[in-house]
Write a protein that holds these residues in place. Structure first.
Motif, PDB file in Angstrom:
ATOM      1  N   SER A 699      33.837  34.021  48.068  1.00  0.00           N
ATOM      2  CA  SER A 699      36.033  34.469  48.632  1.00  0.00           C
ATOM      3  C   SER A 699      36.310  34.260  46.264  1.00  0.00           C
ATOM      4  CB  SER A 699      36.005  32.322  47.592  1.00  0.00           C
ATOM      5  OG  SER A 699      35.593  32.351  49.244  1.00  0.00           O
ATOM      6  N   SER A 700      37.764  35.345  46.003  1.00  0.00           N
ATOM      7  CA  SER A 700      37.999  35.746  45.266  1.00  0.00           C
ATOM      8  C   SER A 700      37.964  34.840  43.881  1.00  0.00           C
ATOM      9  CB  SER A 700      39.368  36.012  45.628  1.00  0.00           C
ATOM     10  OG  SER A 700      39.425  37.042  46.274  1.00  0.00           O
ATOM     11  N   VAL A 701      37.747  33.506  43.880  1.00  0.00           N
ATOM     12  CA  VAL A 701      37.841  32.734  42.972  1.00  0.00           C
ATOM     13  C   VAL A 701      36.335  32.627  42.655  1.00  0.00           C
ATOM     14  CG1 VAL A 701      37.473  30.017  44.487  1.00  0.00           C
ATOM     15  CG2 VAL A 701      38.092  30.812  42.613  1.00  0.00           C
ATOM     16  N   HIS A 702      35.555  32.815  42.919  1.00  0.00           N
ATOM     17  CA  HIS A 702      34.297  33.147  42.577  1.00  0.00           C
ATOM     18  C   HIS A 702      33.866  34.254  42.229  1.00  0.00           C
ATOM     19  CE1 HIS A 702      32.969  28.913  44.143  1.00  0.00           C
ATOM     20  NE2 HIS A 702      33.481  29.460  45.455  1.00  0.00           N
ATOM     21  N   LEU A 703      34.520  35.425  41.663  1.00  0.00           N
ATOM     22  CA  LEU A 703      34.427  36.891  41.203  1.00  0.00           C
ATOM     23  C   LEU A 703      34.903  37.090  40.129  1.00  0.00           C
ATOM     24  CD1 LEU A 703      34.789  38.439  44.754  1.00  0.00           C
ATOM     25  CD2 LEU A 703      32.816  38.095  43.789  1.00  0.00           C
ATOM     26  N   ALA A 704      35.053  35.998  39.748  1.00  0.00           N
ATOM     27  CA  ALA A 704      35.859  35.850  38.286  1.00  0.00           C
ATOM     28  C   ALA A 704      35.423  36.539  37.659  1.00  0.00           C
ATOM     29  CB  ALA A 704      36.811  34.643  37.174  1.00  0.00           C
TER      30      ALA A 704
END
Length: 943
Positions: A699-704
């Motif tokens: 998910s996008s939140v884990h790609l920071a």
């Protein structure tokens, strides 16, 4: 007209004379011969209708000739059908009194065949059927010589009438005076009479032979001494009896097939066009009438010869299996369930006898043997046995349990003759266990007996190794349905294959084998016999098939069986040639197996990441063997990165979200590699593949933690293509540039939230993408226009600077380079229809010219793959030419369309096609040609 009246009057007078009780002396005139010849001559004329009185007179002459003695009273049969002929019927017992002095001539059989084949006689077809039933006793022993042509004629006429009946409901008009269904019913009645009399004559002859043999006196000593002199005559009698039985069975075979075709026509699942509402009721009535008649005839045939008729139906089933007609196969099993004489308690033992007749005929009683007139093998019968047992109702287990257990024990007592059918018997036993588990039938002892038999069958199967199973043969099923279990076991069982059957029965092991110990024992046997030899073979991965991975996947889903397969899967996953596996096999099976393997241990990712070593330059510049050592380090690192990417793709979303920061740190460390370090810059393409996998599964939140790496790498790689920028050694290789562009293509398709904030740096997703570029707004007017602002997005700059601008003053559909429209998830191509949502796909994975050029790039030697004898100048020249080809054929059209694609995708509200992105990434991962030192002819698909 006058002549016709005279002929009718003459026939009536002759009928009265022959019917006179004092007309026995007229038998010496043999009037039946000229009357039969006259019928044949009439039938030989075109469109000649034989008058019914002619049939009556001929029959009266035949009855008169058939009198055994003068003054003997004729016997009228109770089985004679109600007809105007009022014929007499002499059964086998009555014809026995005639002796061998007289039987009807072959001319009568020819007359019957011509009469049924004549189109003009269809209005009086029922009279001909009555004439046939009355004439059958006159043939006596010659009925067996006349039977086959007569039955063939009747069956062919039934098929003609049946086709006419089907055509009448398809809107084709018919000029026949008699409806087709009436013809079908009448002909089936004649066929039934013919077969019944022939079978009764066969049984009567058999009983006479048995009675004669029982009344023979016991030979003495002298007779025994000279009996061998006359033994030469014995085979003739035996051959005649066998030939008579063969003629009857072949006639039964034609009748069974004809009746089956009629019965299967009116089924709701049968193919064909639906009739209109006006003829629907007529279709129901007609089909019900004809199907009931065909069903009754089939019941009589099965009651007379159950084994032979069953084999004929099995032959129809096997043919439907070969042709892939699933509905036709189901209709055969449905027919067996509705017939009175083919209930499971009768059908299952008959199938056992049919199998024994082919595998071990000496162990079977002669009266229970098959005549082998059907073109069936033991594997065909065993496959049908397995399929039929699955259709049997669970409540019928008490009727067949004893026969099934006796048969299985007999097979295990001597399994070698049955070696080809052991896989099908495994499935049959699993079906029994499944049905017993669904009911209250049986106690624990019976279930334990069944589980013991199953384990013994499994052991015998792999001990004997039936023909067609070998872990050393290259896999033959490299293509096909990618769904697990989609290749049904019936076709594999019919060929004697083990693996398709194992894939079907492994999920049933908990129901067949009661306790955990037996399940683990079966899993151990399957793993050591079917999976381990294939995974450890020298031919790996070329010998791995869909069926073998089906077995492995189903085995991995069973609880408490991980210790039997996880070690072998791990060895296969780390095999140097694992990424040479065919792409279809990876997408259809290996992804599922790897997912199950990853679920069993959470430390898989940690172990793989720990194998990634930081780039090191010490001692690698001038040392002896520096190039080969660097190539080996590159290869190991590439394979490890690909394994990590595959593990991420095979797992569920966010399964490795906790390892994302560690992966980001490790990738930043690997990106510091140079051309002289170990590993070198050759691993950069695999890092981009891993980034694509993480973007697809996290998910996008884990790609920071990854965005800084992604943005910097994309900017550096794309900027190296701008004119005036000397391409650094980091991005000189074409494979690295291609993977960087694919990473950008994936980001544009998926459009993560964090990337949307930086999209303007790379592509233009506004209306400026259509009309904002300098060369896209050229006007033919001579009016001086102010120069448009330079493009801001890096991709548009590249498109402009590389000289691949596209004139878009015309509508979008008239562009010189056009990308395919979004596809429909329902059809897979086209613009979609109905309510199926549209999907957007990556451009580089869908452009045919891009695929061809990228495949050419994949064949370019990677850094370190160049042999030591190659010079540095030759290597640099080849790499430079490949880079120029890539930019000219792939990247320039890609840069010219990416902004337009992003704009149209955004405002078309199309969802991203994640499956297409995953398929494109898998094709890159399993292209062994792009691995350092992997330029051989390995498997795997291209782009």
């Amino acid at each position: 007209m006058e002549l016709s009246k005279v002929q009718h009057t003459a026939l009536e007078v002759l009928q009265q004379l022959l019917a006179n009780p004092y007309a026995d002396f007229l038998a010496d005139l043999h009037l039946e011969d000229p009357l039969t010849d006259r019928l044949v001559s009439l039938l030989g004329e075109a469109d000649a209708l034989v008058p019914v009185p002619a049939l009556e007179v001929t029959l009266a002459a035949l009855n008169l000739r058939a009198q055994p003695a003068r003054g003997h009273k004729r016997i009228r049969s109770k089985d004679t059908p109600n007809s105007p002929l009022q014929s007499t019927f002499l059964g086998p017992n009555e014809t026995e009194r005639l002796g061998s002095s007289w039987s009807a001539s072959p001319q009568l059989a020819k007359c019957l065949v011509m009469g049924f084949s004549s189109r003009a006689n269809r209005p009086v077809l029922e009279h001909w059927v009555s004439f046939l039933s009355a004439c059958l006793p006159f043939f006596a022993e010659s009925i067996f010589q006349m039977l086959i042509p007569l039955v063939e004629c009747l069956c062919s006429q039934v098929n003609v009438a049946f086709e006419d009946m089907k055509a009448s409901f398809d809107g084709k008009a018919s000029n026949e005076a008699v409806t087709p269904e009436t013809r079908v019913v009448a002909l089936l009645a004649g066929l039934e009479h013919c077969l019944a009399y022939a079978h009764e004559s066969l049984l009567a002859g058999r009983s006479r032979n048995a009675s004669v043999k029982s009344h023979e006196p016991q030979p003495g000593f002298l007779i025994n001494m000279v009996s061998g002199v006359f033994n030469a005559e014995a085979p003739q009698t035996k051959t005649a009896g066998v030939n008579n039985r063969l003629s009857v069975l072949l006639s039964f075979k034609d009748a069974v097939r004809t009746c089956y075709e009629i019965w299967s026509w009116g089924r709701p699942t049968a193919g064909g066009s639906d009739p209109d509402s006006a003829s629907a009721a007529s279709l129901v009535f007609t089909s019900t009438r004809t199907r009931n008649k065909a069903r009754r005839l089939l019941e009589h045939l099965i009651a007379a010869e159950p084994l032979e008729c069953l084999e004929n139906l099995v032959e129809v089933w096997c043919k439907a299996l070969q042709e892939g007609k699933h509905e036709r196969r189901e209709s055969v099993t449905s027919l067996l369930h509705v017939l009175d004489g083919s209930k499971p308690k009768n059908t299952i033992p008959a199938l056992f006898n049919a199998i024994y007749s082919r595998t071990n005929p000496h162990a079977l009683d002669p009266l229970r043997k098959s005549s082998l007139t059907s073109d069936l093998s033991d594997t065909d019968l065993a496959a049908f046995l397995s399929a039929y047992s699955q259709s049997v109702d669970d409540d019928a287990m008490d009727e067949i349990w004893a026969d099934c257990m006796t048969f299985l024990r007999d097979v295990l007592s001597n399994p070698f003759p049955h070696r080809q059918i052991l896989p099908s018997l495994l499935e049959f036993t699993a079906t029994l266990g499944e049905k017993v588990d669904n009911t209250n039938f049986g106690d624990q002892r019976m279930r334990r007996d069944l589980s013991d038999l199953f384990v013994r069958l499994l052991t015998a199967t792999f001990t004997i190794k039936p023909v067609g199973f070998s872990s050393d043969y290259p896999a033959a099923d490299k293509s096909g349905d990618r769904r697990p279990g989609a290749r049904g076991p019936a076709r594999g069982a019919a060929r004697g294959e083990v693996l398709p059957v194992l894939a079907a029965i492994v999920p049933k092991l908990p129901q067949v084998l009661i306790d955990t110990e037996r399940i683990q024992a079966a899993a151990y046997i399957i793993s050591n016999s079917a999976i381990v030899p294939a995974l450890k073979s020298k031919l790996f991965p070329d010998n791995v098939s869909f069926s073998m991975l089906d077995v492995l996947y189903q085995l991995s889903r069973l609880p408490h069986t991980q210790k039997f397969w996880k070690k072998d899967v791990a060895e296969a996953f780390h095999h140097p040639r694992f990424f040479a596996s065919p792409l279809a096999l990876v997408e259809g099976r290996w992804m599922l197996v790897v997912r199950q393997w990853a679920l069993g241990d959470a430390d898989r990712m940690t172990e793989l990441v720990a194998r990634l070593a930081a780039p090191s330059a010490a001692g690698m510049v001038f040392g002896v063997g520096a190039a080969s050592a660097r190539a080996e380090a590159d290869r190991k690192t590439q394979l490890t990165l690909r394994r990590i990417a595959l593990l991420v793709l095979a797992s569920d979303a966010d399964s490795f979200a906790g390892q994302a920061p560690g992966l980001a740190e490790k990738m930043e460390e690997l990106l510091t590699a140079t051309t002289t370090s170990s590993p070198s810059t050759a691993i950069r393409a695999e890092i981009y593949m891993l980034l694509r996998a993480l973007i697809l599964r996290l998910s996008s939140v884990h790609l920071a933690a990854l965005w800084s790496v992604i943005h910097s790498e994309l900017h550096a790689a794309l900027s190296s293509l701008l004119p005036g920028h000397d391409p650094t050694a980091l991005f000189h290789e074409p494979a690295i540039l291609l993977q960087a562009c694919k990473l950008l293509d994936t980001l544009v398709v998926l459009a993560p939230e964090e990337f949307q904030l930086q999209t303007w740096l790379f592509v233009t997703d506004s209306i400026d993408a259509m009309y904002g570029a300098p060369s896209r707004n050229r006007s033919s007017s001579t009016t001086q226009q102010p120069p448009p602002p330079p493009p801001v997005a890096l991709v548009d700059q590249l498109s402009h600077e590389l000289g691949n601008t596209i004139a878009l003053t015309t509508p979008t559909r008239n562009r010189t380079f056009s990308f395919p429209p979004p596809v429909s998830s329902g059809s897979g191509s086209g613009s979609g229809s109905g309510s199926a949502p549209l999907l957007r796909q990556p451009l580089l994975a869908r452009r045919p010219e891009g695929m061809a050029a990228a495949a050419a790039v994949a064949r370019t030697p990677a850094p370190g793959a160049v042999s030591a004898a190659s010079t540095a100048s030759a290597s640099a020249s080849a790499s430079s030419n490949a880079r120029d080809d890539l930019v000219r054929s792939v990247l320039r059209p890609f840069f010219g369309q990416l902004s337009i694609a992003a704009f149209e995708h955004t405002y078309s509200m199309a969802a991203p096609d994640r499956e297409a992105c995953v398929a494109g990434l898998l094709s890159d991962l399993f292209d062994e040609r792009t691995v350092v030192g992997g330029g051989g002819g390995g498997g795997g698909g291209g782009i």
